[in-house]
Motif scaffolding. Structure first.
Motif, PDB file in Angstrom:
ATOM      1  N   HIS A 169      -4.693  -3.484  -1.581  1.00  0.00           N
ATOM      2  CA  HIS A 169      -3.816  -3.798  -2.715  1.00  0.00           C
ATOM      3  C   HIS A 169      -2.897  -2.616  -3.033  1.00  0.00           C
ATOM      4  O   HIS A 169      -1.723  -2.820  -3.373  1.00  0.00           O
ATOM      5  N   GLN A 170      -3.406  -1.403  -2.916  1.00  0.00           N
ATOM      6  CA  GLN A 170      -2.559  -0.241  -3.159  1.00  0.00           C
ATOM      7  C   GLN A 170      -1.438  -0.162  -2.134  1.00  0.00           C
ATOM      8  O   GLN A 170      -0.302   0.225  -2.463  1.00  0.00           O
ATOM      9  N   PHE A 171      -1.725  -0.532  -0.898  1.00  0.00           N
ATOM     10  CA  PHE A 171      -0.684  -0.557   0.130  1.00  0.00           C
ATOM     11  C   PHE A 171       0.369  -1.620  -0.196  1.00  0.00           C
ATOM     12  O   PHE A 171       1.577  -1.385  -0.048  1.00  0.00           O
ATOM     13  N   VAL A 172      -0.075  -2.794  -0.643  1.00  0.00           N
ATOM     14  CA  VAL A 172       0.871  -3.847  -1.028  1.00  0.00           C
ATOM     15  C   VAL A 172       1.768  -3.356  -2.159  1.00  0.00           C
ATOM     16  O   VAL A 172       2.992  -3.554  -2.136  1.00  0.00           O
ATOM     17  N   MET A 173       1.172  -2.698  -3.145  1.00  0.00           N
ATOM     18  CA  MET A 173       1.958  -2.187  -4.272  1.00  0.00           C
ATOM     19  C   MET A 173       2.967  -1.130  -3.811  1.00  0.00           C
ATOM     20  O   MET A 173       4.095  -1.079  -4.308  1.00  0.00           O
ATOM     21  N   PHE A 174       2.586  -0.309  -2.856  1.00  0.00           N
ATOM     22  CA  PHE A 174       3.505   0.674  -2.281  1.00  0.00           C
ATOM     23  C   PHE A 174       4.717  -0.034  -1.672  1.00  0.00           C
ATOM     24  O   PHE A 174       5.870   0.381  -1.860  1.00  0.00           O
ATOM     25  N   CYS A 175       4.473  -1.113  -0.939  1.00  0.00           N
ATOM     26  CA  CYS A 175       5.567  -1.858  -0.319  1.00  0.00           C
ATOM     27  C   CYS A 175       6.448  -2.531  -1.368  1.00  0.00           C
ATOM     28  O   CYS A 175       7.683  -2.509  -1.262  1.00  0.00           O
ATOM     29  N   VAL A 176       5.823  -3.133  -2.371  1.00  0.00           N
ATOM     30  CA  VAL A 176       6.590  -3.792  -3.433  1.00  0.00           C
ATOM     31  C   VAL A 176       7.475  -2.780  -4.162  1.00  0.00           C
ATOM     32  O   VAL A 176       8.660  -3.028  -4.412  1.00  0.00           O
ATOM     33  N   GLU A 177       6.897  -1.640  -4.501  1.00  0.00           N
ATOM     34  CA  GLU A 177       7.653  -0.613  -5.231  1.00  0.00           C
ATOM     35  C   GLU A 177       8.827  -0.077  -4.407  1.00  0.00           C
ATOM     36  O   GLU A 177       9.849   0.335  -4.972  1.00  0.00           O
ATOM     37  N   ASN A 178       8.692  -0.102  -3.071  1.00  0.00           N
ATOM     38  CA  ASN A 178       9.757   0.390  -2.206  1.00  0.00           C
ATOM     39  C   ASN A 178      10.671  -0.724  -1.694  1.00  0.00           C
ATOM     40  O   ASN A 178      11.513  -0.489  -0.830  1.00  0.00           O
ATOM     41  N   HIS A 179      10.472  -1.929  -2.255  1.00  0.00           N
ATOM     42  CA  HIS A 179      11.318  -3.084  -1.936  1.00  0.00           C
ATOM     43  C   HIS A 179      11.204  -3.507  -0.471  1.00  0.00           C
ATOM     44  O   HIS A 179      12.173  -3.971   0.124  1.00  0.00           O
ATOM     45  N   TYR A 180      10.009  -3.338   0.099  1.00  0.00           N
ATOM     46  CA  TYR A 180       9.725  -3.827   1.440  1.00  0.00           C
ATOM     47  C   TYR A 180       9.091  -5.204   1.291  1.00  0.00           C
ATOM     48  O   TYR A 180       7.998  -5.341   0.743  1.00  0.00           O
ATOM     49  N   ALA A 181       9.771  -6.218   1.775  1.00  0.00           N
ATOM     50  CA  ALA A 181       9.376  -7.597   1.483  1.00  0.00           C
ATOM     51  C   ALA A 181       8.534  -8.208   2.604  1.00  0.00           C
ATOM     52  O   ALA A 181       8.586  -7.779   3.758  1.00  0.00           O
ATOM     53  N   GLY A 182       7.779  -9.238   2.221  1.00  0.00           N
ATOM     54  CA  GLY A 182       6.991 -10.016   3.163  1.00  0.00           C
ATOM     55  C   GLY A 182       5.510  -9.956   2.906  1.00  0.00           C
ATOM     56  O   GLY A 182       4.756 -10.807   3.379  1.00  0.00           O
ATOM     57  N   ILE A 183       5.093  -8.965   2.131  1.00  0.00           N
ATOM     58  CA  ILE A 183       3.672  -8.720   1.916  1.00  0.00           C
ATOM     59  C   ILE A 183       3.231  -9.069   0.486  1.00  0.00           C
ATOM     60  O   ILE A 183       2.047  -9.084   0.174  1.00  0.00           O
ATOM     61  N   GLU A 184       4.207  -9.388  -0.375  1.00  0.00           N
ATOM     62  CA  GLU A 184       3.934  -9.547  -1.805  1.00  0.00           C
ATOM     63  C   GLU A 184       2.963 -10.679  -2.116  1.00  0.00           C
ATOM     64  O   GLU A 184       2.211 -10.607  -3.101  1.00  0.00           O
ATOM     65  N   ASN A 185       2.948 -11.741  -1.291  1.00  0.00           N
ATOM     66  CA  ASN A 185       2.020 -12.849  -1.534  1.00  0.00           C
ATOM     67  C   ASN A 185       0.567 -12.469  -1.281  1.00  0.00           C
ATOM     68  O   ASN A 185      -0.343 -13.212  -1.639  1.00  0.00           O
ATOM     69  N   LEU A 186       0.345 -11.309  -0.675  1.00  0.00           N
ATOM     70  CA  LEU A 186      -1.010 -10.852  -0.357  1.00  0.00           C
ATOM     71  C   LEU A 186      -1.525  -9.827  -1.366  1.00  0.00           C
ATOM     72  O   LEU A 186      -2.459  -9.077  -1.079  1.00  0.00           O
ATOM     73  N   SER A 187      -0.929  -9.806  -2.538  1.00  0.00           N
ATOM     74  CA  SER A 187      -1.357  -8.887  -3.598  1.00  0.00           C
ATOM     75  C   SER A 187      -2.784  -9.188  -4.052  1.00  0.00           C
ATOM     76  O   SER A 187      -3.221 -10.341  -4.062  1.00  0.00           O
ATOM     77  N   LEU A 188      -3.476  -8.136  -4.441  1.00  0.00           N
ATOM     78  CA  LEU A 188      -4.795  -8.181  -5.087  1.00  0.00           C
ATOM     79  C   LEU A 188      -5.920  -8.719  -4.194  1.00  0.00           C
ATOM     80  O   LEU A 188      -6.997  -9.049  -4.682  1.00  0.00           O
ATOM     81  N   ILE A 189      -5.698  -8.802  -2.900  1.00  0.00           N
ATOM     82  CA  ILE A 189      -6.795  -9.137  -1.996  1.00  0.00           C
ATOM     83  C   ILE A 189      -7.656  -7.888  -1.829  1.00  0.00           C
ATOM     84  O   ILE A 189      -7.131  -6.809  -1.555  1.00  0.00           O
ATOM     85  N   PRO A 190      -8.963  -8.003  -2.006  1.00  0.00           N
ATOM     86  CA  PRO A 190      -9.819  -6.816  -1.864  1.00  0.00           C
ATOM     87  C   PRO A 190      -9.924  -6.378  -0.415  1.00  0.00           C
ATOM     88  O   PRO A 190      -9.655  -7.151   0.513  1.00  0.00           O
ATOM     89  N   GLY A 191     -10.337  -5.118  -0.220  1.00  0.00           N
ATOM     90  CA  GLY A 191     -10.564  -4.626   1.130  1.00  0.00           C
ATOM     91  C   GLY A 191      -9.599  -3.528   1.521  1.00  0.00           C
ATOM     92  O   GLY A 191      -8.867  -2.983   0.683  1.00  0.00           O
ATOM     93  N   THR A 192      -9.608  -3.196   2.799  1.00  0.00           N
ATOM     94  CA  THR A 192      -8.806  -2.096   3.312  1.00  0.00           C
ATOM     95  C   THR A 192      -7.817  -2.590   4.364  1.00  0.00           C
ATOM     96  O   THR A 192      -7.939  -3.697   4.886  1.00  0.00           O
ATOM     97  N   VAL A 193      -6.854  -1.732   4.673  1.00  0.00           N
ATOM     98  CA  VAL A 193      -5.832  -2.062   5.667  1.00  0.00           C
ATOM     99  C   VAL A 193      -6.464  -2.354   7.026  1.00  0.00           C
ATOM    100  O   VAL A 193      -6.086  -3.306   7.718  1.00  0.00           O
ATOM    101  N   GLY A 194      -7.451  -1.558   7.423  1.00  0.00           N
ATOM    102  CA  GLY A 194      -8.053  -1.735   8.735  1.00  0.00           C
ATOM    103  C   GLY A 194      -8.796  -3.037   8.899  1.00  0.00           C
ATOM    104  O   GLY A 194      -8.864  -3.598   9.998  1.00  0.00           O
ATOM    105  N   ALA A 195      -9.361  -3.537   7.811  1.00  0.00           N
ATOM    106  CA  ALA A 195     -10.105  -4.797   7.886  1.00  0.00           C
ATOM    107  C   ALA A 195      -9.187  -6.008   7.872  1.00  0.00           C
ATOM    108  O   ALA A 195      -9.569  -7.084   8.340  1.00  0.00           O
TER     109      ALA A 195
END
Length: 338
Positions: free
Chosen positions: A95-121
């Motif tokens: 979720h922190q990675f998604v927020m980083f992308c949203v804050e930097n206006h990188y689109a495509g990942i916003e629908n995956l907000s608040l999913i628990p877990g890590t990037v590697g999983a």
């Protein structure tokens, strides 16, 4: 590195289940991971590689070495006028990675907000929500070969993504550890609002101009309204996959269950919501001691505190049997039983 003995895994799984690892170590670099794997004292030990613990049901103590993957870092590795490639360490909180992308206006990942877990999983089971899956924004990943201890690169085709599936859950299961993932994100967004209650929630939020932040905020609001916070009530989010069934079976079912929702997969297959099936089978809000089925979302099995993994496993099996008896549909867990 500090390899510890007899470590409680309760803080490391979102169900909040008590279990003990014979040995436990946290690694923050690929070299540390290699050193652990080359350590003669642990070469023959069974190993469990742990991300956020959000897709895990611990049914017993782990008689081996638990390796917590804590590789962090985010880096822009390519950019043109339309896209950007962002590489993230496997231990980054999703979720922190998604927020980083949203804050930097990188689109495509916003629908995956608040999913628990890590990037590697995330790519292991091709996580998805509200019309978007990892495969839609995936570029490549790097994974450590556990036999050769070499880092290898996997493309989109290599990963063989399916619905909550990847090659790492099947032919390559237990053979690699993902160490970083690179995502291909858009500078010009293509908004996906048709799935679930996104449009309704955007209207309730008085959003008049779409943005990736607005969609992210709507998804977060929806998830918070339906899904319990693991900090408050132990859970792993969606416990079961939404089953895909033949269109012919669906047509037969709607004769008896005319309100059964469906989402077309192709001309011959539809997806039906597992939560609806479980609710219709009478499980929504069920509680037995310290475990149960969540009152707002039947797809979520919960640990109210003090429950154990075997109790949840038995509850899951009862839910599966009831749904099979009522609808002739087999539910498959999303979570991994340990």
């Amino acid at each position: 590195m500090n390899i510890q003995e007899n470590v409680s895994l309760k803080p490391y799984n979102t169900f909040g289940l008590e279990a003990t690892a014979s040995y436990f170590v946290e690694v923050s670099t690929v070299d540390e991971l290699k050193n652990v794997l080359q350590n003669p004292a642990f070469r023959e030990e069974e190993k469990l590689f742990l991300g956020g613990g959000s897709n895990l049901l611990l049914t017993k103590n782990y008689e081996g070495l638990v390796v917590k993957i804590a590789l962090k870092g985010k880096e822009k590795i390519f950019e043109d006028e339309n896209h950007v490639l962002i590489q993230a360490g496997a231990g980054e909180i999703w979720h922190q990675f998604v927020m980083f992308c949203v804050e930097n206006h990188y689109a495509g990942i916003e629908n995956l907000s608040l999913i628990p877990g890590t990037v590697g999983a995330a790519p292991m089971q091709n996580i998805g929500a509200y019309g978007v899956e990892i495969k839609d924004i995936f570029h490549e990943l790097q994974a450590l070969n556990l036999e050769t201890l070499e880092v290898e690169t996997f493309t989109l085709a290599d990963c063989q993504f399916g619905y909550r599936e990847s090659v790492f859950k099947h032919t390559l299961k237990g053979k690699y550890v993902i160490v970083s993932v690179t995502f291909r994100l858009n500078k010009v967004p293509t908004f996906k609002t048709a799935y679930g209650d996104i449009q309704k929630t955007l209207a309730e939020m008085n959003v008049t101009e779409l943005s990736i932040k607005a969609i992210s905020d709507a998804v977060i609001a929806i998830r918070k309204s339906k899904l319990p916070d693991p900090v408050e009530i132990g859970n792993s989010g969606s416990f079961f996959k939404n089953p895909e069934i033949p269109l012919t079976q669906y047509k037969n079912l709607i004769e008896s269950f005319p309100t059964l929702p469906s989402y077309p997969i192709n001309e011959t297959t539809v997806k039906v919501p597992a939560g609806w099936l479980i609710e219709q089978a009478g499980w929504k809000g069920f509680r037995d001691g310290q475990i149960g089925v969540h009152a707002r979302q039947a797809l979520v099995l919960v640990n109210y505190g003090g429950g154990n993994g075997n109790e949840i496993k038995k509850l899951a099996e009862k839910v599966q049997q009831t749904v099979l008896d009522k609808f002739g549909i087999k539910l498959n867990p999303e979570v991994n039983y340990i």
